[in-house]
Design a protein around this motif. Sequence first.
Motif, short mmCIF file in Angstrom:
data_model
loop_
_atom_site.label_atom_id
_atom_site.label_comp_id
_atom_site.label_asym_id
_atom_site.label_seq_id
_atom_site.Cartn_x
_atom_site.Cartn_y
_atom_site.Cartn_z
N SER A 16 0.80 -1.23 0.00
CA SER A 16 0.00 0.00 0.00
C SER A 16 0.83 1.28 0.00
O SER A 16 0.34 2.33 -0.42
CB SER A 16 -0.96 0.01 1.19
OG SER A 16 -0.26 0.07 2.40
N LEU A 19 1.12 3.29 -3.35
CA LEU A 19 -0.10 4.02 -3.69
C LEU A 19 -0.27 5.24 -2.79
O LEU A 19 -0.73 6.30 -3.24
CB LEU A 19 -1.32 3.10 -3.57
CG LEU A 19 -1.32 1.92 -4.54
CD1 LEU A 19 -2.47 0.98 -4.24
CD2 LEU A 19 -1.39 2.42 -5.97
N ASP A 20 0.10 5.10 -1.54
CA ASP A 20 0.01 6.23 -0.61
C ASP A 20 0.99 7.34 -1.01
O ASP A 20 0.66 8.52 -0.97
CB ASP A 20 0.27 5.77 0.81
CG ASP A 20 -0.09 6.82 1.84
OD1 ASP A 20 -1.27 7.24 1.85
OD2 ASP A 20 0.79 7.22 2.61
N CYS A 22 2.04 7.96 -4.07
CA CYS A 22 1.49 8.60 -5.26
C CYS A 22 0.33 9.53 -4.90
O CYS A 22 0.24 10.65 -5.42
CB CYS A 22 1.02 7.55 -6.27
SG CYS A 22 2.38 6.62 -6.98
N LYS A 23 -0.54 9.08 -4.01
CA LYS A 23 -1.68 9.90 -3.58
C LYS A 23 -1.19 11.20 -2.94
O LYS A 23 -1.68 12.28 -3.25
CB LYS A 23 -2.55 9.12 -2.61
CG LYS A 23 -3.70 9.93 -2.01
CD LYS A 23 -4.37 9.20 -0.88
CE LYS A 23 -3.52 9.06 0.33
NZ LYS A 23 -3.48 10.18 1.25
N THR A 24 -0.20 11.07 -2.06
CA THR A 24 0.34 12.25 -1.37
C THR A 24 1.00 13.20 -2.36
O THR A 24 0.83 14.42 -2.28
CB THR A 24 1.33 11.82 -0.28
OG1 THR A 24 0.66 10.94 0.62
CG2 THR A 24 1.87 13.01 0.47
N MET A 26 0.28 13.55 -5.48
CA MET A 26 -0.76 14.20 -6.27
C MET A 26 -1.47 15.29 -5.47
O MET A 26 -1.82 16.34 -6.00
CB MET A 26 -1.75 13.17 -6.80
CG MET A 26 -1.14 12.29 -7.88
SD MET A 26 -2.32 11.20 -8.64
CE MET A 26 -3.33 12.35 -9.51
N GLN A 27 -1.67 15.06 -4.18
CA GLN A 27 -2.33 16.06 -3.34
C GLN A 27 -1.45 17.30 -3.17
O GLN A 27 -1.97 18.41 -3.06
CB GLN A 27 -2.64 15.47 -1.96
CG GLN A 27 -3.76 14.47 -1.98
CD GLN A 27 -3.97 13.80 -0.63
OE1 GLN A 27 -3.03 13.62 0.13
NE2 GLN A 27 -5.19 13.40 -0.36
N TYR A 39 1.64 15.28 -12.28
CA TYR A 39 0.94 13.99 -12.39
C TYR A 39 -0.52 14.23 -12.71
O TYR A 39 -1.15 15.12 -12.16
CB TYR A 39 1.03 13.21 -11.08
CG TYR A 39 2.42 13.14 -10.50
CD1 TYR A 39 3.42 12.40 -11.11
CD2 TYR A 39 2.74 13.84 -9.33
CE1 TYR A 39 4.70 12.36 -10.58
CE2 TYR A 39 4.01 13.80 -8.80
CZ TYR A 39 4.99 13.06 -9.43
OH TYR A 39 6.25 13.01 -8.91
N ASN A 41 -2.69 11.29 -12.97
CA ASN A 41 -3.41 10.19 -12.32
C ASN A 41 -2.43 9.30 -11.57
O ASN A 41 -1.21 9.43 -11.72
CB ASN A 41 -4.25 9.39 -13.34
CG ASN A 41 -3.41 8.79 -14.43
OD1 ASN A 41 -2.46 8.05 -14.18
ND2 ASN A 41 -3.74 9.10 -15.69
N ILE A 42 -2.97 8.40 -10.79
CA ILE A 42 -2.14 7.51 -9.95
C ILE A 42 -1.22 6.63 -10.80
O ILE A 42 -0.06 6.45 -10.46
CB ILE A 42 -3.04 6.63 -9.05
CG1 ILE A 42 -3.74 7.48 -8.01
CG2 ILE A 42 -2.27 5.50 -8.42
CD1 ILE A 42 -3.13 7.52 -6.66
#
Length: 95
Positions: A16, A19-20, A22-24, A26-27, A39, A41-42
């Motif tokens: 995980s 993915l975390d 990448c999410k961070t 992107m945020q 970016y 998308n993920i």
Amino acid sequence: FDFWFLPLRFVYCFTSLPLDICKTRMQDQKPGPDGKLPYTNILQALVKIPQQEGILALWKGFGAYFARGGGHTVGMFIFAEQYKKFVKNYYSSSK
């Protein structure tokens, strides 16, 4: 402390954390000089981060994530097992 939870914690964190990350990213992203975001998308982030920073960049901070996230996962497994028992007992005794 049950040591058999350690492999579960490791697998959870290992799978995980990318993915975390990448999410961070992107945020927190800001537009570049051209006005575009780094970016879109993920999946793009999952490819672009290792290309630019190396594959291990997807697991930066693994130790802290393991210490924090593993406990959460273990707690959820324990809750799920207890909830199943509760529901089974509730419905079997109400008949």
